[in-house]
Enzyme design. Structure first.
Site: not given
Length: 406
Positions: A192, A194, A341, A356
């Site tokens: 995906h 993000d 990723h 994150r």
């Protein structure tokens, strides 16, 4: 089907909530745990001896307003193209592959000047993902650094730290309390970019691992630049004219099924299949298995075939990929506009805990819009690299012997 936002608007999607008692829905979630869509259960065991317990996920019962568009100017546009300030501060620069991934050694991220931060954004835009190890930067400093790149995103469904005031932190947390169920997902589903369903998806994103398994738990990134460059000119041109629907619905449904609050209603948004990076001018494939649902305006069979090709190429072709083995205090910066990723869920029953920070980027720009708005010509990454190296473009394919010796 939920309402679809056009390139001019963004609309809430229907929640698709499971009918029946909440208990039944929660039982289904427990039976099929997809680590991508399903948040981990709240764990009430005594974790007072865990150093980072205050950064474990919690799900406050709050509601947020829908996101609206705002102007973005990428800080990489003002960076020194040679990135002398940043690269001269590194004791070592290691490129992992020709297409993607660079590690900088000997830099303390807490000490970066504004010009070095600009150059970091440019380096990430060029290399897709940049790695640092042995970083003592704390989560508050990580957020402050991320704000240099843009306004921070607040995730609508995933857990936020127990410590108040950290709603802009996205938590990645898995431990031995729940085993990922391979009957709930295939590995390709986990690839995906993000929150690509947002009107202005993320740009220069950072993730720091604060607790990690003794081995395993790696992350792989795949280059959208290299994927675009791999196709024939005719297919590239075809893809440049397409748009696709990106959806938050499955992620919201997973949260609801687990009994968690969806803090902002899910949306579906249309983005170009090929977008252009505002700084490098390179064309990048912008679809991903996690959130892209269909190509707009083509027959379903055609949409399925296109997406299947793109998904399998980004997930399976090692020439476009880099794999990073985390250590505690490793941090990665990647540009969500140009890479996808996926984590490897091979570390059960060990704990993997990371934080994150996710700045918004601009609304994805198609090739035609980029060239009309900027007066610049959007570029093919591989052909541009070859031209700078004095290498002629690849000739048309002939009946040469296939394969190579290794």
């Amino acid at each position: 089907m939920a309402p679809v936002a056009t390139n001019e608007t963004q609309a809430p999607a229907t929640n698709g909530a499971t009918t029946g008692p909440v208990k039944a829905a929660k039982a289904v979630a427990e039976q099929l745990f997809n680590p991508f869509y399903s948040p981990p259960e709240s764990n009430d065991k005594d974790d007072s001896d865990y150093e980072f317990a205050k950064y474990k996920p919690s799900w406050p019962n709050v509601k947020w307003e829908p996101l609206t568009e705002f102007p973005v100017t990428d800080v990489g546009l003002r960076a020194d193209p040679e990135k002398k300030s940043l690269l001269s501060a590194a004791s070592k620069v290691t490129h992992y592959t020709p297409a993607i991934g660079t590690e900088l050694s000997g830099i303390d991220l807490r000490q970066l000047s504004d010009s070095q931060k600009d150059e970091l954004a440019l380096l990430v835009a060029e290399r897709g993902v940049v790695f640092f190890r042995d970083q003592e930067i704390n989560v508050h400093e990580q957020l402050e650094l991320a704000r240099h790149f843009g306004r921070l995103h607040k995730h609508a469904t995933t857990g936020v730290p127990r410590e108040p005031g950290l709603e802009e932190v996205h938590i990645v947390y898995n431990d031995g309390s729940r085993r990922p169920d391979p009957s709930a997902f295939s590995k390709i589903d986990l690839w995906h970019s993000d929150v690509s369903y947002e009107l202005q998806p993320p740009s220069t994103t950072s993730l720091k691992v604060i607790t990690g398994p003794p081995y395993g738990g790696d992350t792989l990134w795949s280059s959208g630049y290299a994927l675009y460059s791999s196709f024939s000119p005719g297919f590239q041109k075809y893809l440049e004219g397409l748009t696709a629907v990106h959806s938050a619905v499955a992620q919201a449904d997973g949260a609801r099924a687990a009994g968690q609050t969806v803090r902002r209603e899910p949306v579906e948004t249309v983005h170009p299949v090929v977008r252009v990076h505002p700084v490098t001018g390179y064309k990048s494939i912008y679809v991903n298995p996690g959130f892209t649902r269909r190509i707009v305006g083509v027959p379903k069979a055609e949409s399925d075939a296109i997406l299947s090709l793109l998904f399998h190429q980004l997930a399976e072709n090692p020439d476009y990929q880099v794999r990073f083995h985390w250590e505690v205090n490793s941090i990665a910066f990647w540009d969500n506009r140009i890479v996808t990723h996926s984590a490897t869920f091979d570390f059960f029953p060990h704990t993997r805990h990371a934080l994150r920070a996710t700045p918004h980027g601009e609304r994805p720009t198609s090739v035609a819009d980029f060239e009309a708005q900027t007066g610049r010509v959007a570029k093919d990454w591989q052909r541009d690299i070859w031209a700078k190296q004095g290498i002629a473009d690849a000739p048309a394919s002939t009946n040469r012997p296939k394969g190579y010796n290794d």
